[in-house]
Write a protein that holds these residues in place. Sequence first.
Motif, mmCIF file in Angstrom:
data_model
loop_
_atom_site.group_PDB
_atom_site.id
_atom_site.type_symbol
_atom_site.label_atom_id
_atom_site.label_comp_id
_atom_site.label_asym_id
_atom_site.label_seq_id
_atom_site.Cartn_x
_atom_site.Cartn_y
_atom_site.Cartn_z
ATOM 1 N N MET B 87 43.709 -16.263 -33.457
ATOM 2 C CA MET B 87 44.036 -16.881 -32.162
ATOM 3 C C MET B 87 45.126 -16.106 -31.430
ATOM 4 O O MET B 87 45.066 -15.936 -30.212
ATOM 5 N N GLY B 88 46.122 -15.648 -32.190
ATOM 6 C CA GLY B 88 47.224 -14.918 -31.548
ATOM 7 C C GLY B 88 46.748 -13.676 -30.817
ATOM 8 O O GLY B 88 47.250 -13.337 -29.741
ATOM 9 N N HIS B 89 45.743 -13.035 -31.384
ATOM 10 C CA HIS B 89 45.289 -11.745 -30.838
ATOM 11 C C HIS B 89 43.978 -11.876 -30.055
ATOM 12 O O HIS B 89 43.489 -10.894 -29.482
ATOM 13 N N ALA B 90 43.430 -13.100 -30.012
ATOM 14 C CA ALA B 90 42.073 -13.298 -29.456
ATOM 15 C C ALA B 90 41.923 -12.724 -28.054
ATOM 16 O O ALA B 90 40.892 -12.145 -27.719
ATOM 17 N N LEU B 91 42.939 -12.885 -27.237
ATOM 18 C CA LEU B 91 42.829 -12.482 -25.826
ATOM 19 C C LEU B 91 43.577 -11.182 -25.554
ATOM 20 O O LEU B 91 43.710 -10.791 -24.398
ATOM 21 N N ASP B 92 44.046 -10.532 -26.587
ATOM 22 C CA ASP B 92 44.878 -9.332 -26.434
ATOM 23 C C ASP B 92 46.058 -9.633 -25.504
ATOM 24 O O ASP B 92 46.443 -8.818 -24.662
ATOM 25 N N TYR B 93 46.610 -10.806 -25.728
ATOM 26 C CA TYR B 93 47.663 -11.335 -24.863
ATOM 27 C C TYR B 93 48.995 -11.284 -25.610
ATOM 28 O O TYR B 93 50.043 -11.556 -25.048
ATOM 29 N N ASP B 94 48.939 -10.917 -26.877
ATOM 30 C CA ASP B 94 50.113 -10.958 -27.748
ATOM 31 C C ASP B 94 50.883 -9.646 -27.716
ATOM 32 O O ASP B 94 50.405 -8.638 -27.188
ATOM 33 N N ASP B 95 52.072 -9.662 -28.324
ATOM 34 C CA ASP B 95 52.970 -8.510 -28.206
ATOM 35 C C ASP B 95 52.413 -7.260 -28.893
ATOM 36 O O ASP B 95 51.573 -7.329 -29.780
ATOM 37 N N LYS B 321 30.326 -3.898 -20.141
ATOM 38 C CA LYS B 321 29.288 -4.825 -19.650
ATOM 39 C C LYS B 321 29.860 -6.221 -19.450
ATOM 40 O O LYS B 321 29.309 -7.011 -18.691
ATOM 41 N N THR B 322 30.907 -6.553 -20.206
ATOM 42 C CA THR B 322 31.495 -7.893 -20.134
ATOM 43 C C THR B 322 33.006 -7.781 -19.926
ATOM 44 O O THR B 322 33.605 -6.726 -20.166
ATOM 45 N N GLY B 323 33.596 -8.901 -19.518
ATOM 46 C CA GLY B 323 35.044 -8.938 -19.377
ATOM 47 C C GLY B 323 35.749 -8.698 -20.697
ATOM 48 O O GLY B 323 36.831 -8.114 -20.749
ATOM 49 N N LEU B 345 42.434 -15.082 -17.534
ATOM 50 C CA LEU B 345 41.636 -15.138 -18.752
ATOM 51 C C LEU B 345 40.151 -15.124 -18.411
ATOM 52 O O LEU B 345 39.352 -14.476 -19.096
ATOM 53 N N GLY B 346 39.759 -15.800 -17.346
ATOM 54 C CA GLY B 346 38.354 -15.883 -16.961
ATOM 55 C C GLY B 346 37.742 -14.521 -16.678
ATOM 56 O O GLY B 346 36.560 -14.289 -16.960
ATOM 57 N N ASN B 347 38.524 -13.620 -16.117
ATOM 58 C CA ASN B 347 37.993 -12.291 -15.809
ATOM 59 C C ASN B 347 37.924 -11.374 -17.031
ATOM 60 O O ASN B 347 37.432 -10.241 -16.922
ATOM 61 N N PHE B 348 38.418 -11.856 -18.175
ATOM 62 C CA PHE B 348 38.327 -11.052 -19.400
ATOM 63 C C PHE B 348 37.581 -11.814 -20.501
ATOM 64 O O PHE B 348 37.850 -11.654 -21.684
ATOM 65 N N GLY B 349 36.634 -12.627 -20.085
ATOM 66 C CA GLY B 349 35.855 -13.414 -21.032
ATOM 67 C C GLY B 349 34.493 -12.799 -21.308
ATOM 68 O O GLY B 349 34.258 -11.616 -21.062
ATOM 69 N N THR B 350 33.574 -13.628 -21.775
ATOM 70 C CA THR B 350 32.255 -13.120 -22.192
ATOM 71 C C THR B 350 31.313 -12.904 -21.006
ATOM 72 O O THR B 350 30.230 -12.344 -21.180
ATOM 73 N N ALA B 351 31.703 -13.353 -19.810
ATOM 74 C CA ALA B 351 30.817 -13.202 -18.643
ATOM 75 C C ALA B 351 30.619 -11.722 -18.305
ATOM 76 O O ALA B 351 31.474 -10.883 -18.584
ATOM 77 N N ALA B 352 29.459 -11.433 -17.707
ATOM 78 C CA ALA B 352 29.140 -10.058 -17.327
ATOM 79 C C ALA B 352 30.083 -9.589 -16.218
ATOM 80 O O ALA B 352 30.590 -10.380 -15.418
ATOM 81 N N VAL B 353 30.298 -8.300 -16.204
ATOM 82 C CA VAL B 353 31.100 -7.657 -15.160
ATOM 83 C C VAL B 353 30.402 -7.838 -13.808
ATOM 84 O O VAL B 353 29.169 -7.768 -13.740
ATOM 85 N N SER B 354 31.159 -8.084 -12.728
ATOM 86 C CA SER B 354 30.538 -8.287 -11.411
ATOM 87 C C SER B 354 29.916 -6.989 -10.890
ATOM 88 O O SER B 354 30.335 -5.890 -11.261
ATOM 89 N N LEU B 355 28.929 -7.135 -10.046
ATOM 90 C CA LEU B 355 28.258 -5.958 -9.465
ATOM 91 C C LEU B 355 29.244 -5.104 -8.678
ATOM 92 O O LEU B 355 29.194 -3.874 -8.703
ATOM 93 N N GLU B 356 30.132 -5.789 -7.977
ATOM 94 C CA GLU B 356 31.140 -5.084 -7.175
ATOM 95 C C GLU B 356 32.015 -4.183 -8.066
ATOM 96 O O GLU B 356 32.267 -3.019 -7.738
ATOM 97 N N ALA B 357 32.458 -4.761 -9.181
ATOM 98 C CA ALA B 357 33.286 -3.972 -10.105
ATOM 99 C C ALA B 357 32.483 -2.819 -10.694
ATOM 100 O O ALA B 357 32.985 -1.696 -10.823
ATOM 101 N N GLU B 358 31.230 -3.085 -11.020
ATOM 102 C CA GLU B 358 30.359 -2.015 -11.544
ATOM 103 C C GLU B 358 30.256 -0.868 -10.554
ATOM 104 O O GLU B 358 30.343 0.305 -10.927
ATOM 105 N N LYS B 359 30.055 -1.228 -9.296
ATOM 106 C CA LYS B 359 29.908 -0.207 -8.251
ATOM 107 C C LYS B 359 31.177 0.644 -8.161
ATOM 108 O O LYS B 359 31.121 1.867 -8.042
ATOM 109 N N LEU B 360 32.308 -0.017 -8.241
ATOM 110 C CA LEU B 360 33.575 0.709 -8.135
ATOM 111 C C LEU B 360 33.798 1.589 -9.374
ATOM 112 O O LEU B 360 34.250 2.732 -9.264
ATOM 113 N N MET B 361 33.459 1.068 -10.534
ATOM 114 C CA MET B 361 33.648 1.849 -11.773
ATOM 115 C C MET B 361 32.808 3.117 -11.764
ATOM 116 O O MET B 361 33.193 4.122 -12.355
ATOM 117 N N GLU B 362 31.657 3.081 -11.083
ATOM 118 C CA GLU B 362 30.805 4.280 -10.987
ATOM 119 C C GLU B 362 31.543 5.453 -10.353
ATOM 120 O O GLU B 362 31.189 6.610 -10.563
#
Lengths: 453, 453
Positions: B87-95, B321-323, B345-362
């Motif tokens: 749990m401490g490391h689950a979100l890579d939010y820990d020190d 592919k995912t947050g 936290l929502g933007n780094f969850g299991t949901a797929a990356v948005s199309l907009e972000a994909e386009k920018l990452m290209e």
Amino acid sequence: MGRLTAFTEMMAAEVLKATPTNNEAALREAKRGILDYLASALAGREDAGTIKLLQAIEAEGGHPVAPLIGQNKRANRRQAALLNGFMGHALDYDDVHSDVRGHPSSVILPALFALSSGREISGKCFLDAYIIGVEVMARLGQEVGTASYLKGWHNTSLLGGVAATFAGARLLGFTARETQNAVGIAVSQAGGLRVQFGTQMKPLHAGLAAQQAVQSIEWTQQDFHGIDAALDSGIGFLHVYGGKATDEAVQTALTENWGKTWRIAEPGLWFKRNPFCSAASHGADAALELAGLRLTVSEIEKIDIVFPPNGDAALIHTRPKTGEQGRFSIEYVVALALLGQPFTLGNFGTAAVSLEAEKLMEKMSRSYDAEHKPDAQAIPKGRFTIVRLTLADGSVHSREVCVPKGSPQAPLTDAELESKWCESAPVQHKADRIIQAIRGLENGNMSELEGFL
Amino acid sequence: MGRLTAFTEMMAAEVLKATPTNNEAALREAKRGILDYLASALAGREDAGTIKLLQAIEAEGGHPVAPLIGQNKRANRRQAALLNGFMGHALDYDDVHSDVRGHPSSVILPALFALSSGREISGKCFLDAYIIGVEVMARLGQEVGTASYLKGWHNTSLLGGVAATFAGARLLGFTARETQNAVGIAVSQAGGLRVQFGTQMKPLHAGLAAQQAVQSIEWTQQDFHGIDAALDSGIGFLHVYGGKATDEAVQTALTENWGKTWRIAEPGLWFKRNPFCSAASHGADAALELAGLRLTVSEIEKIDIVFPPNGDAALIHTRPKTGEQGRFSIEYVVALALLGQPFTLGNFGTAAVSLEAEKLMEKMSRSYDAEHKPDAQAIPKGRFTIVRLTLADGSVHSREVCVPKGSPQAPLTDAELESKWCESAPVQHKADRIIQAIRGLENGNMSELEGFL
């Protein structure tokens, strides 16, 4: 990052479609392997380490699902795998495999027994999974094994947990995706160092690897996810722990000729007659021949023990203090043989080495001969041990052994294996029934066998 | 076999005699570390992986001794360490800690909490053990860390379990002999590969390492024995996983200047503002500055992201592919910043990356500059990230960051840390009480704090 070949996927595909019990030699050796593992585990049931580990498990608590061999108790699957793995390897009495450079059955079988408990698993499915586990471990051994062993890992744990996870996935009928995931979980628990040889941690490596497989399977059943390509990349398992083999060499080792023969039968499991490291077996047999000379300690001037380079890597104790350390000492084993003392469990326990053995060990030294050509049948390939006595009168007596008794080239007979079993079993009538159950295992189911454990 | 220096014995001696809570800076940072760990663990209490792992633990059973943070449940010590570490490391939010190149508190604290439960442990003793655990992990990191990390291990687990075992030995007042034995047991469970980054196994590495420490301590309490010199020889832990440093260099790294300063305070823990890998923090801060330009995707021609060589080793996903994968992608983090999307936290969850972000990452590519000299304060030493935008009109906008917010050189204030806590905590009044309990922890005892978990 290097490699991009889909090794994990390829291995999973082979593992899931194979039915090696169709191969008569593989089926026969698998049944012998189960018998020998159970004998070894029973022989270790009262070992000091077994008792301590059992206390730790009882202090933890857990649902009593899977049997603890010879203990008349149950624990949860993880704990059963841990303790049964430890017991199998506790006395270094369990099988080895030359491709693995380690102990396959004390990892794979405890994991499979633990995963079978309380489920409808046929004997045939169990045997298939076991043969496949040995196959994977031997193939990993060919690719990773020598490099990892020489760097300092104990292949029994390093490779065993991954192999047992593949076997567990086959046992429970996992999909390819689930299998790859479980292997992903397994690689991150892999480890175990040879520096532990001669402590109770060495046998616990077998238990830890079996525990690792159970955790990997159970967490996959909960849909917990790891990497699905754990063996593949330049920072994957094979590359980090293995050598620098090319993709082509790796692919050949891991997937070529799947099912043509099975490594459980070719080159085959090596069943132990004696409770010490198999690397000392050659020297032990040579010394037993020399014991026929009936020499006294004072008649012997010096003893040279000659190996191929690295042939004694497992034998980390040159002057052991206890019989337990002596399991990893060619000096101690040769001393016992020359002194006419038997290779009993008592001589490899926690008691201090005798003064007589100490005196004899003082006369011993090891050397290495890279030029010497051993018998073509030597096992492992290229291995030999020469024990050379120089007597006070100047005469020299030398014996070389390349194929020790018990190895696949000089196998124990079924009767010898069954008698090892009977010596280890606490109750004779139970031994007979288990031997019967194993003989017909491919037509039975695991709950019948489990009833006797 | 190489090395013969008694590193294990020397480390055990230092660990057992130290009382670092006498150092004001160390004490202060330790209390901040506990607060931040608990905030991170609470933020991960409903993570998908947490729920799966909890189900696996409940299926196993076990005596309910130690609390599962934020779950209002108990499990056995081993299981509590496993889940609380995850749990401490689950979100890579820990020190993180730059000497470790990994996450100390999510390994050491869950192990110490699990070992403290139901025992009379003073807050001062707990804090001493924690500071010492970080110290050991940082010193191991200095000796082993860079080599092991680049070969493919995740230092959080590889070094964390050994460090947490030293800390646990200090917590329970082990003798030197017991401490060395526990460390011996620990090294054979060490492992964990970076190839897992972006899967649930990465945070589980923290849990596995904490479990490893609890097992090592508990088995030692049962007098189960491992090697008492696990760090020392040429096939020991330091040599197998580390580099080829000389004995003198190792001795300096491990034992020089013990207690003059404490690494928990110098260079210090790095508390996260955002739930992604700290290696992306520099680029994130640079991109946040560039976001002030309010550019649209079509206005941007290309984006170059420049690191020192290997500065992006942890950022293994270039096209996530995912947050969840995006936690290890500089491209995703920069894309979110430029798109004005928050690091929630929502933007780094299991949901797929948005199309907009994909386009920018290209439009993004990475490069490496071995010549560029970053700020002397850079953390880790020598680290920088340059984000350089080339626009469609030919203009170039570039920002460099060497010291991200949250790092020891630009630390979160106590108020910022407490507000991270309050955002993560399920119940506000409980948060206030825990913050109070931690503030006075050196004068209290652990059962008081445990009551709030």
